[in-house]
Design a protein around this motif. Structure first.
Motif, PDB file in Angstrom:
ATOM      1  N   UNK A 163      52.944  33.524  37.534  1.00  0.00           N
ATOM      2  CA  UNK A 163      52.279  34.412  38.489  1.00  0.00           C
ATOM      3  C   UNK A 163      53.319  35.101  39.364  1.00  0.00           C
ATOM      4  N   UNK A 164      53.057  36.359  39.678  1.00  0.00           N
ATOM      5  CA  UNK A 164      53.964  37.108  40.560  1.00  0.00           C
ATOM      6  C   UNK A 164      54.006  36.475  41.955  1.00  0.00           C
ATOM      7  N   UNK A 165      52.928  35.778  42.312  1.00  0.00           N
ATOM      8  CA  UNK A 165      52.832  35.050  43.572  1.00  0.00           C
ATOM      9  C   UNK A 165      51.651  34.091  43.437  1.00  0.00           C
ATOM     10  N   UNK A 166      51.709  32.967  44.122  1.00  0.00           N
ATOM     11  CA  UNK A 166      50.639  31.972  44.031  1.00  0.00           C
ATOM     12  C   UNK A 166      49.295  32.558  44.479  1.00  0.00           C
ATOM     13  N   UNK A 167      49.310  33.587  45.306  1.00  0.00           N
ATOM     14  CA  UNK A 167      48.058  34.196  45.753  1.00  0.00           C
ATOM     15  C   UNK A 167      47.312  34.890  44.613  1.00  0.00           C
ATOM     16  N   UNK A 168      48.021  35.352  43.584  1.00  0.00           N
ATOM     17  CA  UNK A 168      47.350  35.915  42.409  1.00  0.00           C
ATOM     18  C   UNK A 168      46.650  34.811  41.611  1.00  0.00           C
ATOM     19  N   UNK A 169      47.262  33.647  41.550  1.00  0.00           N
ATOM     20  CA  UNK A 169      46.621  32.491  40.923  1.00  0.00           C
ATOM     21  C   UNK A 169      45.339  32.150  41.694  1.00  0.00           C
ATOM     22  N   UNK A 170      45.431  32.114  43.021  1.00  0.00           N
ATOM     23  CA  UNK A 170      44.258  31.816  43.847  1.00  0.00           C
ATOM     24  C   UNK A 170      43.153  32.843  43.621  1.00  0.00           C
ATOM     25  N   UNK A 171      43.532  34.118  43.530  1.00  0.00           N
ATOM     26  CA  UNK A 171      42.532  35.160  43.304  1.00  0.00           C
ATOM     27  C   UNK A 171      41.883  35.010  41.927  1.00  0.00           C
ATOM     28  N   UNK A 172      42.638  34.594  40.930  1.00  0.00           N
ATOM     29  CA  UNK A 172      42.089  34.429  39.586  1.00  0.00           C
ATOM     30  C   UNK A 172      41.041  33.315  39.538  1.00  0.00           C
ATOM     31  N   UNK A 173      41.121  32.357  40.448  1.00  0.00           N
ATOM     32  CA  UNK A 173      40.122  31.273  40.513  1.00  0.00           C
ATOM     33  C   UNK A 173      38.845  31.706  41.226  1.00  0.00           C
ATOM     34  N   UNK A 174      38.898  32.805  41.946  1.00  0.00           N
ATOM     35  CA  UNK A 174      37.792  33.206  42.819  1.00  0.00           C
ATOM     36  C   UNK A 174      36.433  33.328  42.116  1.00  0.00           C
ATOM     37  N   UNK A 175      36.338  33.928  40.912  1.00  0.00           N
ATOM     38  CA  UNK A 175      35.011  34.001  40.275  1.00  0.00           C
ATOM     39  C   UNK A 175      34.372  32.629  40.047  1.00  0.00           C
ATOM     40  N   UNK A 176      35.168  31.638  39.651  1.00  0.00           N
ATOM     41  CA  UNK A 176      34.625  30.292  39.435  1.00  0.00           C
ATOM     42  C   UNK A 176      34.266  29.653  40.771  1.00  0.00           C
ATOM     43  N   UNK A 177      35.094  29.860  41.772  1.00  0.00           N
ATOM     44  CA  UNK A 177      34.786  29.333  43.112  1.00  0.00           C
ATOM     45  C   UNK A 177      33.479  29.926  43.617  1.00  0.00           C
ATOM     46  N   UNK A 178      33.309  31.243  43.468  1.00  0.00           N
ATOM     47  CA  UNK A 178      32.071  31.899  43.911  1.00  0.00           C
ATOM     48  C   UNK A 178      30.856  31.359  43.155  1.00  0.00           C
ATOM     49  N   UNK A 179      31.024  31.123  41.861  1.00  0.00           N
ATOM     50  CA  UNK A 179      29.936  30.576  41.038  1.00  0.00           C
ATOM     51  C   UNK A 179      29.541  29.179  41.534  1.00  0.00           C
ATOM     52  N   UNK A 180      30.518  28.352  41.811  1.00  0.00           N
ATOM     53  CA  UNK A 180      30.259  26.992  42.288  1.00  0.00           C
ATOM     54  C   UNK A 180      29.618  27.040  43.683  1.00  0.00           C
ATOM     55  N   UNK A 181      30.133  27.893  44.549  1.00  0.00           N
ATOM     56  CA  UNK A 181      29.548  28.020  45.887  1.00  0.00           C
ATOM     57  C   UNK A 181      28.100  28.508  45.824  1.00  0.00           C
ATOM     58  N   UNK A 182      27.795  29.406  44.892  1.00  0.00           N
ATOM     59  CA  UNK A 182      26.421  29.884  44.734  1.00  0.00           C
ATOM     60  C   UNK A 182      25.494  28.726  44.350  1.00  0.00           C
ATOM     61  N   UNK A 183      25.965  27.852  43.458  1.00  0.00           N
ATOM     62  CA  UNK A 183      25.146  26.689  43.083  1.00  0.00           C
ATOM     63  C   UNK A 183      24.965  25.737  44.263  1.00  0.00           C
ATOM     64  N   UNK A 184      25.926  25.759  45.184  1.00  0.00           N
ATOM     65  CA  UNK A 184      25.834  24.906  46.376  1.00  0.00           C
ATOM     66  C   UNK A 184      24.927  25.529  47.431  1.00  0.00           C
ATOM     67  N   UNK A 185      24.419  26.740  47.159  1.00  0.00           N
ATOM     68  CA  UNK A 185      23.555  27.408  48.131  1.00  0.00           C
ATOM     69  C   UNK A 185      24.322  28.091  49.243  1.00  0.00           C
TER      70      UNK A 185
END
Length: 184
Positions: free
Chosen positions: A159-181
């Motif tokens: 990764x050009x920076x660890x923040x790009x890695x963090x951003x790449x996880x965002x869709x899965x994080x959002x999906x999990x948070x949606x299931x959490x309400x």
């Protein structure tokens, strides 16, 4: 970090610029909560009542979850933008500002496996989001497994920076948070 990252936006927030990285994911280590407690006690001694909350966040805060072996901590500081009110004490203890954004400071102590400290106002949406995500992963084995698989897959890249890695996880994080309400 800004919603849609690019090098220019990221460079504006990063104090020391982009840092290319290869993420390493390891199996859960039961010593991680102890490492957090040591750092939390240190932070309470440094910040006193300026830290309205100190919480273990990120993957190392979830029993059984594979993670980068770095303890993530969030501290609730009434006004992180007022650096004179708390930053000199953290710097004296070896912390260095790595990210400077409105209402957010991210600090490290220098070593790659040392904790990452995020300072936000205590009721900031990002604090609530971190805690909701952590709590969901602590109670949902299927979401914990999904998140671990996603991280392991993404860790195969450089990764050009660890923040790009963090951003790449965002869709899965959002999906999990949606299931959490989760809702702001």
């Amino acid at each position: 970090m800004p919603d849609s990252l690019d090098d220019a936006k990221l460079s504006a927030a990063l104090v020391h610029g982009l840092r290319p990285t290869k993420v390493t994911i390891v199996d859960y280590d039961p010593v991680w909560p102890t490492r957090f407690e040591r750092r939390a006690a240190e932070l309470r001694a440094i910040l006193g009542d300026r830290a309205r909350l100190i919480e273990h966040i990120g993957s190392t805060s979830v029993p059984g979850l594979a993670a980068k072996p770095v303890i993530d901590i969030v501290a609730g500081i009434d006004d992180p933008d007022d650096e004179r009110a708390y930053l000199p004490d953290l710097e004296a203890a070896g912390y260095d500002v790595r990210v400077r954004e409105p209402e957010h400071r991210c600090l490290r102590t220098g070593e790659p496996d040392e904790p990452v400290l995020h300072c936000y106002p205590p009721d900031h949406v990002e604090v609530r989001r971190y805690l909701a995500f952590r709590d969901r992963l602590r109670t949902s084995e299927s979401d914990r497994d999904l998140y671990a698989a996603t991280k392991r897959e993404l860790a195969q890249r450089e990764w050009r920076d660890v923040n790009y890695y963090a951003e790449a996880k965002k869709p899965v994080i959002d999906e999990i948070l949606a299931r959490a309400g989760w809702g702001e």
